[in-house]
Design an enzyme around this catalytic site. Structure first.
Site, PDB file in Angstrom:
ATOM      1  N   GLY A   1       0.824  -1.207   0.000  1.00 44.49           N
ATOM      2  CA  GLY A   1       0.000   0.000   0.000  1.00 44.49           C
ATOM      3  C   GLY A   1       0.850   1.245   0.000  1.00 44.49           C
TER       4      GLY A   1
ATOM      5  CD  GLU B   1       1.657   2.986  -3.451  1.00 43.05           C
ATOM      6  OE1 GLU B   1       2.519   2.132  -3.153  1.00 43.05           O
ATOM      7  OE2 GLU B   1       1.921   4.199  -3.501  1.00 43.05           O
TER       8      GLU B   1
ATOM      9  CD  GLU C   1       4.337  -0.938  -1.441  1.00 45.69           C
ATOM     10  OE1 GLU C   1       3.806  -1.896  -0.854  1.00 45.69           O
ATOM     11  OE2 GLU C   1       4.519   0.163  -0.895  1.00 45.69           O
TER      12      GLU C   1
ATOM     13  CG  ASP D   1       8.815  14.281  20.455  1.00 48.21           C
ATOM     14  OD1 ASP D   1       8.038  13.682  19.671  1.00 48.21           O
ATOM     15  OD2 ASP D   1       9.008  15.514  20.394  1.00 48.21           O
TER      16      ASP D   1
ATOM     17  CD  GLU E   1      12.432 -10.873   2.425  1.00 48.74           C
ATOM     18  OE1 GLU E   1      11.981 -12.016   2.162  1.00 48.74           O
ATOM     19  OE2 GLU E   1      12.982 -10.577   3.491  1.00 48.74           O
TER      20      GLU E   1
END
Length: 141
Positions: A42, A58, A62, A84, A113
């Site tokens: 994604g 996407e 990917e 923080d 991967e």
């Protein structure tokens, strides 16, 4: 009185649950946050594209895989935090689900991967928070 800091705007993004013969397509994240953790493919939607178009793009970028994606099946808000604890970014992820169509999983773009994994293997992976539960819930429908 001091006011709490304003929240960053919600950035639209997508997450894709692609399945093949009962296995699910996962990527190991190559970048922070959660670098090295397994997750669904994604990313952010680009200007001018629909969320479905973003999901298709996407997934292909990917993993090298295409899927027959339907209507959204889930949505969630993810917050990325600084060391923080302050909120760095907020994402409104729309989850799409669909059956595998073509391509062999090859990591690309932000993924280190990519592979199809049986549901029984999810417990053996270090996964992004809530991902294994979301996959099981959606695959059970």
């Amino acid at each position: 009185m001091s006011r709490p800091p304003a929240l960053p705007p919600l950035v639209p993004g997508v997450s894709i649950l692609c399945h093949r013969n009962g296995d699910v397509l996962l990527i190991r994240r190559g970048k922070a946050p959660y670098a090295g953790f397994w997750s669904l493919p994604g990313g952010k939607a680009e200007a001018g594209e629909s969320l479905l178009q973003a999901a298709q793009r996407e997934l292909l970028e990917e993993t090298g895989v295409t899927a027959l994606l339907g209507e959204p099946v889930d949505a969630l808000i993810i917050e990325s935090r600084k060391e923080d604890g302050a909120i760095r970014a907020r994402f409104h992820l729309t989850v799409f689900m669909g059956a595998y169509v073509s391509g062999e999983p090859i990591a690309g773009d932000d993924a280190a991967e990519a592979c199809f994994m049986p549901l029984s293997g999810l417990d053996n992976l270090e996964m992004t928070p809530g991902t294994a539960e979301r996959i099981r819930k959606l695959m059970a429908c």
